[in-house]
Write a protein that holds these residues in place. Sequence first.
Motif, PDB file in Angstrom:
ATOM      1  N   HIS A 237       0.849  -1.188   0.000  1.00 48.13           N
ATOM      2  CA  HIS A 237       0.000   0.000   0.000  1.00 48.13           C
ATOM      3  C   HIS A 237       0.885   1.238   0.000  1.00 48.13           C
ATOM      4  N   THR A 238       0.301   2.361  -0.364  1.00 45.76           N
ATOM      5  CA  THR A 238       1.030   3.627  -0.306  1.00 45.76           C
ATOM      6  C   THR A 238       0.530   4.440   0.887  1.00 45.76           C
ATOM      7  N   ALA A 239       1.415   5.262   1.416  1.00 48.89           N
ATOM      8  CA  ALA A 239       1.045   6.153   2.521  1.00 48.89           C
ATOM      9  C   ALA A 239       1.782   7.467   2.339  1.00 48.89           C
ATOM     10  N   ASN A 240       1.143   8.550   2.782  1.00 46.90           N
ATOM     11  CA  ASN A 240       1.697   9.893   2.603  1.00 46.90           C
ATOM     12  C   ASN A 240       1.922  10.505   3.982  1.00 46.90           C
ATOM     13  N   ILE A 241       2.975  10.067   4.650  1.00 48.33           N
ATOM     14  CA  ILE A 241       3.253  10.482   6.020  1.00 48.33           C
ATOM     15  C   ILE A 241       4.189  11.700   5.990  1.00 48.33           C
ATOM     16  N   LYS A 242       3.701  12.819   6.505  1.00 52.30           N
ATOM     17  CA  LYS A 242       4.476  14.053   6.496  1.00 52.30           C
ATOM     18  C   LYS A 242       5.152  14.262   7.846  1.00 52.30           C
ATOM     19  N   GLN A 243       6.172  15.115   7.842  1.00 58.52           N
ATOM     20  CA  GLN A 243       6.980  15.293   9.053  1.00 58.52           C
ATOM     21  C   GLN A 243       6.205  15.908  10.209  1.00 58.52           C
ATOM     22  N   TRP A 244       5.151  16.676   9.907  1.00 54.24           N
ATOM     23  CA  TRP A 244       4.372  17.284  10.987  1.00 54.24           C
ATOM     24  C   TRP A 244       3.381  16.298  11.606  1.00 54.24           C
ATOM     25  N   ASN A 245       3.264  15.093  11.021  1.00 48.88           N
ATOM     26  CA  ASN A 245       2.503  14.013  11.663  1.00 48.88           C
ATOM     27  C   ASN A 245       3.435  13.326  12.655  1.00 48.88           C
ATOM     28  N   VAL A 246       3.725  14.027  13.734  1.00 43.66           N
ATOM     29  CA  VAL A 246       4.809  13.636  14.642  1.00 43.66           C
ATOM     30  C   VAL A 246       4.623  12.231  15.200  1.00 43.66           C
ATOM     31  N   SER A 247       3.429  11.871  15.603  1.00 42.61           N
ATOM     32  CA  SER A 247       3.222  10.541  16.172  1.00 42.61           C
ATOM     33  C   SER A 247       3.502   9.453  15.134  1.00 42.61           C
ATOM     34  N   ALA A 248       3.108   9.692  13.876  1.00 44.08           N
ATOM     35  CA  ALA A 248       3.360   8.711  12.820  1.00 44.08           C
ATOM     36  C   ALA A 248       4.852   8.602  12.506  1.00 44.08           C
ATOM     37  N   ILE A 249       5.569   9.724  12.593  1.00 44.64           N
ATOM     38  CA  ILE A 249       7.018   9.707  12.373  1.00 44.64           C
ATOM     39  C   ILE A 249       7.685   8.783  13.390  1.00 44.64           C
ATOM     40  N   HIS A 250       7.203   8.809  14.621  1.00 40.50           N
ATOM     41  CA  HIS A 250       7.767   7.938  15.662  1.00 40.50           C
ATOM     42  C   HIS A 250       7.229   6.511  15.548  1.00 40.50           C
ATOM     43  N   ARG A 251       5.929   6.373  15.344  1.00 43.91           N
ATOM     44  CA  ARG A 251       5.299   5.053  15.377  1.00 43.91           C
ATOM     45  C   ARG A 251       5.660   4.212  14.154  1.00 43.91           C
ATOM     46  N   ILE A 252       5.642   4.820  12.969  1.00 40.02           N
ATOM     47  CA  ILE A 252       5.851   4.059  11.732  1.00 40.02           C
ATOM     48  C   ILE A 252       7.315   4.064  11.296  1.00 40.02           C
ATOM     49  N   PHE A 253       7.929   5.258  11.256  1.00 39.66           N
ATOM     50  CA  PHE A 253       9.329   5.337  10.830  1.00 39.66           C
ATOM     51  C   PHE A 253      10.310   5.086  11.974  1.00 39.66           C
ATOM     52  N   LYS A 254       9.833   5.297  13.202  1.00 38.05           N
ATOM     53  CA  LYS A 254      10.676   5.133  14.396  1.00 38.05           C
ATOM     54  C   LYS A 254      11.902   6.052  14.356  1.00 38.05           C
ATOM     55  N   TYR A 255      11.699   7.271  13.823  1.00 38.72           N
ATOM     56  CA  TYR A 255      12.776   8.259  13.752  1.00 38.72           C
ATOM     57  C   TYR A 255      12.882   9.028  15.068  1.00 38.72           C
ATOM     58  N   GLU A 256      14.102   9.227  15.513  1.00 35.47           N
ATOM     59  CA  GLU A 256      14.379  10.112  16.644  1.00 35.47           C
ATOM     60  C   GLU A 256      15.298  11.254  16.236  1.00 35.47           C
ATOM     61  N   ALA A 257      15.865  11.160  15.032  1.00 38.72           N
ATOM     62  CA  ALA A 257      16.863  12.129  14.573  1.00 38.72           C
ATOM     63  C   ALA A 257      16.311  13.538  14.464  1.00 38.72           C
ATOM     64  N   PHE A 258      14.993  13.678  14.296  1.00 40.84           N
ATOM     65  CA  PHE A 258      14.386  14.990  14.098  1.00 40.84           C
ATOM     66  C   PHE A 258      13.637  15.484  15.331  1.00 40.84           C
ATOM     67  N   ASP A 259      13.818  14.818  16.457  1.00 46.25           N
ATOM     68  CA  ASP A 259      13.031  15.160  17.646  1.00 46.25           C
ATOM     69  C   ASP A 259      13.218  16.606  18.081  1.00 46.25           C
ATOM     70  N   ASP A 260      14.435  17.130  18.013  1.00 47.21           N
ATOM     71  CA  ASP A 260      14.656  18.517  18.432  1.00 47.21           C
ATOM     72  C   ASP A 260      13.863  19.482  17.556  1.00 47.21           C
ATOM     73  N   ILE A 261      13.820  19.195  16.259  1.00 46.23           N
ATOM     74  CA  ILE A 261      13.072  20.033  15.318  1.00 46.23           C
ATOM     75  C   ILE A 261      11.567  19.908  15.556  1.00 46.23           C
ATOM     76  N   LEU A 262      11.099  18.699  15.706  1.00 42.75           N
ATOM     77  CA  LEU A 262       9.662  18.464  15.831  1.00 42.75           C
ATOM     78  C   LEU A 262       9.107  18.931  17.169  1.00 42.75           C
ATOM     79  N   PHE A 263       9.889  18.821  18.231  1.00 41.19           N
ATOM     80  CA  PHE A 263       9.427  19.330  19.525  1.00 41.19           C
ATOM     81  C   PHE A 263       9.335  20.854  19.504  1.00 41.19           C
ATOM     82  N   GLU A 264      10.294  21.498  18.820  1.00 41.43           N
ATOM     83  CA  GLU A 264      10.239  22.952  18.670  1.00 41.43           C
ATOM     84  C   GLU A 264       9.038  23.351  17.806  1.00 41.43           C
ATOM     85  N   TYR A 265       8.777  22.568  16.783  1.00 35.88           N
ATOM     86  CA  TYR A 265       7.609  22.810  15.930  1.00 35.88           C
ATOM     87  C   TYR A 265       6.316  22.755  16.738  1.00 35.88           C
ATOM     88  N   ILE A 266       6.175  21.731  17.582  1.00 34.78           N
ATOM     89  CA  ILE A 266       4.956  21.584  18.392  1.00 34.78           C
ATOM     90  C   ILE A 266       4.763  22.809  19.277  1.00 34.78           C
TER      91      ILE A 266
END
Length: 278
Positions: A237-266
């Motif tokens: 399947h295809t999915a369109n997960i954007k960086q501002w979907n913070v929970s999906a970035i963690h849950r699906i991609f399991k990325y932590e590298a952008f946490d400083d950026i995303l926490f500041e964004y929130i």
Amino acid sequence: MRNILFSGNVKVFDGILTGMLSIFMRTKSTEPYRIYIFTMDVSHLREDFLPVSDEQIAFLNEVAKSYNKENIVIKIDVTDIYKEEFAGCPNEGAYCSPYTLLRLFADKIPEIPDKLLYLDADILFNREPELLYDIDVKGYEYAAARDHYGKYLINPNYINAGVLLFNMAEIKKTGLFEKARHLIKTKKLLFADQDAVYRSTTAKKMLPQKYNDQKFLHKSTIIRHFSKRLFYLPYPHTANIKQWNVSAIHRIFKYEAFDDILFEYIYLKKKFEQDTKR
């Protein structure tokens, strides 16, 4: 001064904010950034096709200056140019939106400088922006990385137009954007802006995938581009997960590298919402 171009409507605020933060939080340079935002009002096509608001621009400018007082965010409304060039054209219902076509007007805006980095609103810098911006594009119209899927399905050198380092002087000389606009006006294209740029190119500089990684994140990745991608599990399947979907970035991609950026964004997004309610 380094020059960046985003484009879109009122809904790209989250993307531009996160993209800007990634620039400011990853750069190791003290050189300021000038950030242009092309926008327009085509609400006659769809109700939410409204321009980036002045309140959004003012807030983005405030954020930019908090990192360097010489940074600046500039809104350029290209509604009239769009209506003159593309109103009623075969690609007005482009696969994304007509806003994907706005980068093709860069040669028609007098204040646009000779070197310009165009970025889609769904990108984050993982490493220093200057690693990309400072690439020499003399003799080329632009530098770009391959499209992750297009390099297999269309052509080995088919480019992704979400990250383009433009040499505007060369583009004006070869007429790249003029040719691309002609294609947009006369032929229905599958990936409108991207196909038009690719087909109109005279000379491009091919970059390694790390400059526009549309599927994976590696230590070497300079830009992670959160474009639509194919997943094989639990079923294809295809999915369109954007960086501002913070929970999906963690849950699906399991990325932590952008946490400083995303926490500041929130934090900043909440501040903006509170400020605009007053």
